[in-house]
Design a protein around this motif. Sequence first.
Motif, PDB file in Angstrom:
ATOM      1  N   VAL A  69       9.382  11.728  -1.484  1.00 13.37           N
ATOM      2  CA  VAL A  69       8.197  12.543  -1.734  1.00 13.37           C
ATOM      3  C   VAL A  69       6.964  11.730  -1.339  1.00 13.37           C
ATOM      4  O   VAL A  69       6.682  10.697  -1.932  1.00 13.37           O
ATOM      5  N   ARG A  70       6.279  12.147  -0.297  1.00 14.45           N
ATOM      6  CA  ARG A  70       5.106  11.436   0.227  1.00 14.45           C
ATOM      7  C   ARG A  70       5.440  10.056   0.791  1.00 14.45           C
ATOM      8  O   ARG A  70       4.560   9.222   0.984  1.00 14.45           O
ATOM      9  N   GLY A  71       6.706   9.785   1.001  1.00 14.11           N
ATOM     10  CA  GLY A  71       7.087   8.485   1.544  1.00 14.11           C
ATOM     11  C   GLY A  71       7.091   7.394   0.493  1.00 14.11           C
ATOM     12  O   GLY A  71       6.800   7.612  -0.686  1.00 14.11           O
ATOM     13  N   CYS A  72       7.400   6.176   0.932  1.00 16.73           N
ATOM     14  CA  CYS A  72       7.530   5.034   0.004  1.00 16.73           C
ATOM     15  C   CYS A  72       6.151   4.481  -0.333  1.00 16.73           C
ATOM     16  O   CYS A  72       5.748   3.413   0.143  1.00 16.73           O
ATOM     17  N   ASP A  73       5.419   5.218  -1.169  1.00 14.35           N
ATOM     18  CA  ASP A  73       4.028   4.852  -1.464  1.00 14.35           C
ATOM     19  C   ASP A  73       3.788   4.581  -2.945  1.00 14.35           C
ATOM     20  O   ASP A  73       2.640   4.479  -3.393  1.00 14.35           O
ATOM     21  N   GLY A  74       4.863   4.485  -3.736  1.00  9.23           N
ATOM     22  CA  GLY A  74       4.708   4.213  -5.153  1.00  9.23           C
ATOM     23  C   GLY A  74       4.168   5.378  -5.959  1.00  9.23           C
ATOM     24  O   GLY A  74       3.822   5.218  -7.138  1.00  9.23           O
ATOM     25  N   SER A  75       4.119   6.575  -5.362  1.00 11.01           N
ATOM     26  CA  SER A  75       3.553   7.722  -6.079  1.00 11.01           C
ATOM     27  C   SER A  75       4.426   8.169  -7.248  1.00 11.01           C
ATOM     28  O   SER A  75       3.933   8.812  -8.175  1.00 11.01           O
ATOM     29  N   ILE A  76       5.702   7.828  -7.240  1.00 10.30           N
ATOM     30  CA  ILE A  76       6.586   8.163  -8.346  1.00 10.30           C
ATOM     31  C   ILE A  76       6.168   7.432  -9.635  1.00 10.30           C
ATOM     32  O   ILE A  76       6.488   7.859 -10.743  1.00 10.30           O
ATOM     33  N   LEU A  77       5.429   6.341  -9.485  1.00 14.13           N
ATOM     34  CA  LEU A  77       5.046   5.507 -10.623  1.00 14.13           C
ATOM     35  C   LEU A  77       3.809   6.018 -11.351  1.00 14.13           C
ATOM     36  O   LEU A  77       3.537   5.601 -12.476  1.00 14.13           O
ATOM     37  N   LEU A  78       3.057   6.912 -10.723  1.00 10.34           N
ATOM     38  CA  LEU A  78       1.791   7.370 -11.284  1.00 10.34           C
ATOM     39  C   LEU A  78       1.982   8.315 -12.468  1.00 10.34           C
ATOM     40  O   LEU A  78       2.841   9.194 -12.455  1.00 10.34           O
ATOM     41  N   LYS A  79       1.156   8.126 -13.488  1.00  9.92           N
ATOM     42  CA  LYS A  79       1.113   9.033 -14.628  1.00  9.92           C
ATOM     43  C   LYS A  79      -0.043  10.007 -14.447  1.00  9.92           C
ATOM     44  O   LYS A  79      -1.002   9.741 -13.718  1.00  9.92           O
ATOM     45  N   ASN A  83       0.327  15.859 -17.072  1.00  6.26           N
ATOM     46  CA  ASN A  83       1.780  15.872 -16.882  1.00  6.26           C
ATOM     47  C   ASN A  83       2.203  16.663 -15.644  1.00  6.26           C
ATOM     48  O   ASN A  83       3.201  17.393 -15.672  1.00  6.26           O
ATOM     49  N   ASP A  84       1.433  16.520 -14.565  1.00  8.57           N
ATOM     50  CA  ASP A  84       1.766  17.239 -13.337  1.00  8.57           C
ATOM     51  C   ASP A  84       1.977  16.283 -12.157  1.00  8.57           C
ATOM     52  O   ASP A  84       1.794  16.644 -11.004  1.00  8.57           O
ATOM     53  N   ALA A  85       2.370  15.044 -12.477  1.00  3.47           N
ATOM     54  CA  ALA A  85       2.683  14.068 -11.434  1.00  3.47           C
ATOM     55  C   ALA A  85       4.162  14.162 -11.064  1.00  3.47           C
ATOM     56  O   ALA A  85       4.945  14.857 -11.715  1.00  3.47           O
ATOM     57  N   GLU A  86       4.568  13.449 -10.019  1.00  2.00           N
ATOM     58  CA  GLU A  86       5.959  13.481  -9.566  1.00  2.00           C
ATOM     59  C   GLU A  86       6.942  13.148 -10.684  1.00  2.00           C
ATOM     60  O   GLU A  86       8.004  13.767 -10.812  1.00  2.00           O
ATOM     61  N   ARG A  87       6.598  12.169 -11.495  1.00  2.00           N
ATOM     62  CA  ARG A  87       7.532  11.733 -12.538  1.00  2.00           C
ATOM     63  C   ARG A  87       7.739  12.796 -13.610  1.00  2.00           C
ATOM     64  O   ARG A  87       8.654  12.688 -14.423  1.00  2.00           O
ATOM     65  N   LYS A 314      -3.957  -1.851  -9.358  1.00  2.00           N
ATOM     66  CA  LYS A 314      -3.932  -2.944 -10.324  1.00  2.00           C
ATOM     67  C   LYS A 314      -2.835  -2.718 -11.357  1.00  2.00           C
ATOM     68  O   LYS A 314      -2.201  -3.651 -11.832  1.00  2.00           O
ATOM     69  N   ARG A 315      -2.654  -1.444 -11.720  1.00  2.00           N
ATOM     70  CA  ARG A 315      -1.555  -1.049 -12.608  1.00  2.00           C
ATOM     71  C   ARG A 315      -0.802   0.087 -11.916  1.00  2.00           C
ATOM     72  O   ARG A 315      -1.425   1.029 -11.413  1.00  2.00           O
ATOM     73  N   CYS A 316       0.513   0.020 -11.919  1.00  2.00           N
ATOM     74  CA  CYS A 316       1.289   0.948 -11.110  1.00  2.00           C
ATOM     75  C   CYS A 316       1.231   2.386 -11.590  1.00  2.00           C
ATOM     76  O   CYS A 316       1.445   3.317 -10.816  1.00  2.00           O
ATOM     77  N   ALA A 317       0.929   2.595 -12.852  1.00  3.30           N
ATOM     78  CA  ALA A 317       0.908   3.948 -13.396  1.00  3.30           C
ATOM     79  C   ALA A 317      -0.422   4.658 -13.205  1.00  3.30           C
ATOM     80  O   ALA A 317      -0.533   5.856 -13.487  1.00  3.30           O
ATOM     81  N   PHE A 318      -1.421   3.951 -12.699  1.00  4.72           N
ATOM     82  CA  PHE A 318      -2.755   4.539 -12.590  1.00  4.72           C
ATOM     83  C   PHE A 318      -3.432   4.140 -11.282  1.00  4.72           C
ATOM     84  O   PHE A 318      -3.313   2.990 -10.843  1.00  4.72           O
TER      85      PHE A 318
END
Length: 320
Positions: A69-79, A83-87, A314-318
């Motif tokens: 989803v959107r390539g290997c860009d760490g977007s799965i880690l975002l909060k 509650n409408d993020a990939e995760r 700086k933080r993977c979730a944000f």
Amino acid sequence: MAIKNLLPLVVLLSVVGVSVAQKGLDLKYYKHMCPGAEDTVRRVTIQYVSRQTSLAAALLRMHFHDCFVRGCDGSILLKSVNNDAERNAFPNLSLRGFEVVDAVKSALEKKCPGVVSCADVLAMVARDAVSVVNGPWWPVPLGRRDGRISKLSEVNLPSPFAGIATLKQNFFAKGLNTKDLVVLSGGHTIGISNCGLINSRIYNFTGKGDFDPAMNPSYVRALKIKCKPTDFKTPLEMDPGSVKKFDSHYFNIVAQKKGLFISDSTLLDDPETKSYIQTQVDTAGSSFAKDFSDSMLKLGLVEILTGKKGEIRKRCAFVN
């Protein structure tokens, strides 16, 4: 990228179709900006996975879900506050291992703030986690940037209920071929699922109280002992008897019509994927480790962000 850094990748890159250098990545990307970055990633990952080996499958799966989803860009880690993020998408609700990625990122931020992307962290963590359970090692070219967008509505992952034609389309859309499909399916050798995802397959496949005829009847009987009709939570091994070790045993299981998901069983419905499975069975998985390394390298290059695109979180979730 220096020639000496390219040499280990020559064989692997011959199947990628575009060089790592052209993608803007480098095996030694952090050599001067963050010396010892990969050692830090490996150390922290091993600390976690050696204590809980099931995290190896979880982290490998997380990397796969990120790249699709959107390539290997760490977007799965975002909060997301909404509650409408990939995760938050249903297929991702069972993802585990975020604490490992966060711990690695925290260690790297103390060492060299604002340098190593979360996308690179996840790619390295997945590789190092698999190595803990005796899986193959693969080179991870580095220099990915982090995406700023993560939408639940965009999650369209290969489904465990999908047939071979749909799975091939899913993979082709990401620049991955039929061989990559069957090889990466081999990652299920260390996977865990649950009764909920196969309940209808063994109890009411066509609405007539039957089971999927693509399944070995003895396997169905064994699954029914573990999974009662109303049981949706009991964990199940995708590769019974070999779940703690990364090996080619998964292909033996599929060849015996004991694939847990439709997406496993359907690999016998295509001449190329069926042939690959039989080859691994006949040769005790002689080429699987190398093939998996090749396919993981390709997966890690899907739709990446480099240069000035994205950011270094700086933080993977944000986002910053």
